[in-house]
Design a protein around this motif. Sequence first.
Motif, PDB file in Angstrom:
ATOM      1  N   GLN A  80       0.819  -1.205   0.000  1.00  0.00           N
ATOM      2  CA  GLN A  80       0.000   0.000   0.000  1.00  0.00           C
ATOM      3  C   GLN A  80       0.856   1.259   0.000  1.00  0.00           C
ATOM      4  N   GLN A  81       2.027   1.199   0.600  1.00  0.00           N
ATOM      5  CA  GLN A  81       2.871   2.372   0.740  1.00  0.00           C
ATOM      6  C   GLN A  81       3.565   2.748  -0.561  1.00  0.00           C
ATOM      7  N   GLN A  82       3.653   1.875  -1.452  1.00  0.00           N
ATOM      8  CA  GLN A  82       4.352   2.165  -2.699  1.00  0.00           C
ATOM      9  C   GLN A  82       3.472   3.018  -3.606  1.00  0.00           C
ATOM     10  N   GLU A  83       4.071   4.032  -4.173  1.00  0.00           N
ATOM     11  CA  GLU A  83       3.320   4.972  -5.018  1.00  0.00           C
ATOM     12  C   GLU A  83       2.672   4.276  -6.209  1.00  0.00           C
ATOM     13  N   LEU A  84       3.388   3.421  -6.870  1.00  0.00           N
ATOM     14  CA  LEU A  84       2.831   2.728  -8.026  1.00  0.00           C
ATOM     15  C   LEU A  84       1.655   1.854  -7.618  1.00  0.00           C
ATOM     16  N   TRP A  85       1.793   1.153  -6.499  1.00  0.00           N
ATOM     17  CA  TRP A  85       0.707   0.291  -6.039  1.00  0.00           C
ATOM     18  C   TRP A  85      -0.545   1.105  -5.745  1.00  0.00           C
ATOM     19  N   ARG A  86      -0.369   2.243  -5.113  1.00  0.00           N
ATOM     20  CA  ARG A  86      -1.530   3.103  -4.833  1.00  0.00           C
ATOM     21  C   ARG A  86      -2.186   3.541  -6.136  1.00  0.00           C
TER      22      ARG A  86
ATOM     23  N   GLN B  14       0.472   6.370 -16.395  1.00  0.00           N
ATOM     24  CA  GLN B  14       1.482   7.338 -16.830  1.00  0.00           C
ATOM     25  C   GLN B  14       1.051   8.755 -16.451  1.00  0.00           C
ATOM     26  N   GLN B  15      -0.202   9.077 -16.693  1.00  0.00           N
ATOM     27  CA  GLN B  15      -0.717  10.413 -16.370  1.00  0.00           C
ATOM     28  C   GLN B  15      -0.698  10.658 -14.862  1.00  0.00           C
ATOM     29  N   VAL B  16      -1.135   9.687 -14.098  1.00  0.00           N
ATOM     30  CA  VAL B  16      -1.171   9.838 -12.640  1.00  0.00           C
ATOM     31  C   VAL B  16       0.236  10.023 -12.080  1.00  0.00           C
ATOM     32  N   LEU B  17       1.171   9.215 -12.568  1.00  0.00           N
ATOM     33  CA  LEU B  17       2.542   9.310 -12.050  1.00  0.00           C
ATOM     34  C   LEU B  17       3.233  10.595 -12.493  1.00  0.00           C
TER      35      LEU B  17
ATOM     36  N   ARG C 152      -4.957   1.266 -22.110  1.00  0.00           N
ATOM     37  CA  ARG C 152      -5.584   2.400 -21.415  1.00  0.00           C
ATOM     38  C   ARG C 152      -5.130   2.481 -19.961  1.00  0.00           C
ATOM     39  N   ALA C 153      -4.941   1.349 -19.333  1.00  0.00           N
ATOM     40  CA  ALA C 153      -4.461   1.340 -17.947  1.00  0.00           C
ATOM     41  C   ALA C 153      -3.062   1.933 -17.870  1.00  0.00           C
ATOM     42  N   ARG C 154      -2.212   1.560 -18.805  1.00  0.00           N
ATOM     43  CA  ARG C 154      -0.849   2.118 -18.832  1.00  0.00           C
ATOM     44  C   ARG C 154      -0.884   3.627 -19.044  1.00  0.00           C
TER      45      ARG C 154
END
Length: 185
Positions: free
Chosen positions: A120-126, A175-178, A169-171
């Motif tokens: 949960q703490q990992q940015e990508l996982w969130r 990409q946009q969120v990160l 689309r998920a990728r």
Amino acid sequence: MGISEPFLQPEMASPDLDNRQQHLEYLMRRFGDKVLYLAYSYLHDRYWAEDVAQEVFIRVYTHLDKFEGRSSIYTWIYHITVNLCRDQLRALSRRREQEPVNYQEQAITGVEDRVLEKLQQQELWRAVLNLPLIYREVIWFYYYEQLGLKDIAKILGISLPAVKIRLYRARQHLQQVLKVGDGNA
């Protein structure tokens, strides 16, 4: 990994109670953590995920004799897990319409809790967990479970092109969120 898991042997579906129990124990040891993590990725709640994981293996046990071997045992178990998680989410949305839900934060103990907390703490996982469900599930199967596109299509009951589109689309969404997250630093 995973899909290369050997098919369930015909003798595994034997009505012999001891044999069935031995095979269930093997399947629980082999796939228990993966089923738990998959359920958690859908439900975002450790206790619901544990309930679903238990129900998955109850269904595996009761339907072991019906497994036909057209797919790997891994795919079959994951298909059951996905369906049960979807059922839980539908039931939750119906309950939310009827009554408010009271969430209480629980103390985190045990190895499983620490693993889930770390994820949960990992940015990508969130970011993955915040994806819409149709994108989250393909990301989970493709990257975390390292399944092929055809296997993902079988598990989710959708076409191969639909899996490809959802993964694309998920990728893009990730990409946009990160990028937004990097811009705020």
